[in-house]
Design a protein around this motif. Structure first.
Motif, PDB file in Angstrom:
ATOM      1  N   GLY A 174      -7.264   0.500   4.680  1.00  0.00           N
ATOM      2  CA  GLY A 174      -7.335   0.894   3.278  1.00  0.00           C
ATOM      3  C   GLY A 174      -8.172   1.797   3.108  1.00  0.00           C
ATOM      4  N   MET A 175      -9.243   1.988   3.537  1.00  0.00           N
ATOM      5  CA  MET A 175     -10.397   2.962   3.190  1.00  0.00           C
ATOM      6  C   MET A 175      -9.839   4.402   3.833  1.00  0.00           C
ATOM      7  N   ALA A 176      -9.119   4.347   5.057  1.00  0.00           N
ATOM      8  CA  ALA A 176      -8.779   5.279   5.676  1.00  0.00           C
ATOM      9  C   ALA A 176      -7.557   6.076   5.014  1.00  0.00           C
ATOM     10  N   MET A 177      -6.605   4.908   4.589  1.00  0.00           N
ATOM     11  CA  MET A 177      -5.481   5.951   3.815  1.00  0.00           C
ATOM     12  C   MET A 177      -5.804   5.790   2.298  1.00  0.00           C
ATOM     13  N   LYS A 178      -6.901   5.171   1.645  1.00  0.00           N
ATOM     14  CA  LYS A 178      -7.456   5.227   0.483  1.00  0.00           C
ATOM     15  C   LYS A 178      -6.475   4.715  -0.551  1.00  0.00           C
ATOM     16  N   SER A 179      -5.920   3.400   0.119  1.00  0.00           N
ATOM     17  CA  SER A 179      -4.970   2.627  -0.682  1.00  0.00           C
ATOM     18  C   SER A 179      -5.082   1.358  -0.867  1.00  0.00           C
ATOM     19  N   SER A 180      -5.125   0.729  -1.863  1.00  0.00           N
ATOM     20  CA  SER A 180      -5.320  -0.784  -1.990  1.00  0.00           C
ATOM     21  C   SER A 180      -3.983  -1.678  -1.333  1.00  0.00           C
ATOM     22  N   LYS A 181      -3.059  -0.856  -1.456  1.00  0.00           N
ATOM     23  CA  LYS A 181      -1.672  -1.355  -1.078  1.00  0.00           C
ATOM     24  C   LYS A 181      -1.794  -1.611   0.428  1.00  0.00           C
ATOM     25  N   ALA A 182      -2.276  -0.675   1.059  1.00  0.00           N
ATOM     26  CA  ALA A 182      -2.164  -0.452   2.543  1.00  0.00           C
ATOM     27  C   ALA A 182      -3.314  -1.679   3.013  1.00  0.00           C
ATOM     28  N   THR A 183      -4.050  -1.979   2.314  1.00  0.00           N
ATOM     29  CA  THR A 183      -5.241  -2.847   2.582  1.00  0.00           C
ATOM     30  C   THR A 183      -4.505  -4.310   2.488  1.00  0.00           C
ATOM     31  N   ILE A 184      -3.449  -4.592   1.398  1.00  0.00           N
ATOM     32  CA  ILE A 184      -2.868  -5.819   1.642  1.00  0.00           C
ATOM     33  C   ILE A 184      -1.823  -6.008   2.699  1.00  0.00           C
ATOM     34  N   ILE A 185      -1.080  -4.629   2.656  1.00  0.00           N
ATOM     35  CA  ILE A 185      -0.103  -4.524   3.834  1.00  0.00           C
ATOM     36  C   ILE A 185      -0.557  -4.891   5.137  1.00  0.00           C
ATOM     37  N   THR A 186      -1.845  -4.542   5.354  1.00  0.00           N
ATOM     38  CA  THR A 186      -2.202  -4.765   6.849  1.00  0.00           C
ATOM     39  C   THR A 186      -2.461  -6.388   6.950  1.00  0.00           C
ATOM     40  N   SER A 187      -3.012  -6.847   5.888  1.00  0.00           N
ATOM     41  CA  SER A 187      -3.216  -8.281   6.265  1.00  0.00           C
ATOM     42  C   SER A 187      -2.079  -9.011   6.450  1.00  0.00           C
ATOM     43  N   PHE A 188      -0.884  -8.853   5.987  1.00  0.00           N
ATOM     44  CA  PHE A 188       0.428  -9.345   6.478  1.00  0.00           C
ATOM     45  C   PHE A 188       0.682  -8.995   7.943  1.00  0.00           C
ATOM     46  N   ILE A 189       0.550  -7.747   8.349  1.00  0.00           N
ATOM     47  CA  ILE A 189       0.461  -7.428   9.645  1.00  0.00           C
ATOM     48  C   ILE A 189      -0.291  -8.189  10.611  1.00  0.00           C
ATOM     49  N   LEU A 190      -1.517  -8.331  10.231  1.00  0.00           N
ATOM     50  CA  LEU A 190      -2.511  -9.506  10.868  1.00  0.00           C
ATOM     51  C   LEU A 190      -1.761 -10.773  11.153  1.00  0.00           C
TER      52      LEU A 190
END
Length: 233
Positions: A174-190
């Motif tokens: 999320g920090m790399a992409m500067k996106s809160s949505k990316a943070t949450i989506i990554t949790s689903f991928i995990l």
């Protein structure tokens, strides 16, 4: 550091998250109790609808608690950290006479400590309710834990720490992409990575991947903090 952590809890209205965590814990407890005693996990003929190796109560309990609190942790990290960068509120915080790394570490620890305690207490609540229920009713799943064993509590704490720590991987993305949505989506991928099955092989029961992801999460957490001094706002 403790003062900074308390400041983060106050600034982000931790009471709101505590309320949501209580609601989540209650919902999970009711769901697992229904799975164990109300027959919703059974086929019409009364047999348990579960694959081999997941016919013990700890399997669905750890699965659903892990999924729920990994997403919850990632959501809080997105709010505490990523949104602060996006909304430029970090500018004000970084103007304090405190090192940037210490401020960022305090934000991350504020989320980690809260979710570790919340997840551990939620699991303990559910295990206790299941145990109490098993004294009066016959559970659909085998009871595979011992509340009187020290090993049970050690395992509960370790698994909770591993689950919450994986949220740092989502934070890094999320920090790399500067996106809160990316943070949450990554949790689903995990979640898919840690709970997926390939044939008879289950990632959920394999200790190598969670151990590897825990190491990666701690490495990325350290890297995120290390970059704070030089990272542009």
């Amino acid at each position: 550091m403790i003062k900074l952590i308390k400041l983060e809890w106050k600034k982000n209205n931790i009471g709101k998250y505590a309320r949501n965590a209580v609601i989540l814990a209650a919902a999970l407890c009711l769901f697992i109790y229904a799975l164990a005693f109300l027959g919703i996990a059974q086929d019409p003929d009364g047999t348990l609808d579960a694959v081999e190796g997941t016919d013990v109560i700890s399997a669905p309990l750890e699965l659903f608690c892990g999924i729920s609190f990994l997403i919850f942790t990632s959501t809080m990290l997105a709010s505490f950290v990523v949104s602060a960068y996006k909304n430029k509120t970090m500018n004000l915080m970084f103007s304090y006479p405190v090192k940037r790394r210490k401020i960022l570490a305090a934000q991350m620890m504020a989320v980690w400590i809260f979710n570790f305690i919340a997840l551990a207490l939620t699991k303990l609540l559910i295990y206790t309710c299941v145990y109490a229920g098993s004294r009066r009713m016959s559970p659909a799943f085998a009871i595979d834990f011992d509340l009187g064993s020290l090993a049970f509590y050690i395992q509960l704490l370790l698994k909770s720490a591993v689950t919450v720590s994986m949220g740092f991987i989502a934070l890094f993305v999320g920090m790399a992409m500067k996106s809160s949505k990316a943070t949450i989506i990554t949790s689903f991928i995990l979640i898919f990575l840690t709970q997926a099955n390939i044939g008879d092989f289950s990632f959920g029961k394999n200790l190598v991947l969670p151990s590897l992801l825990t190491g990666v999460s701690l490495l990325l957490a350290a890297l995120t903090i290390w970059q704070a001094e030089t990272k542009d706002l």
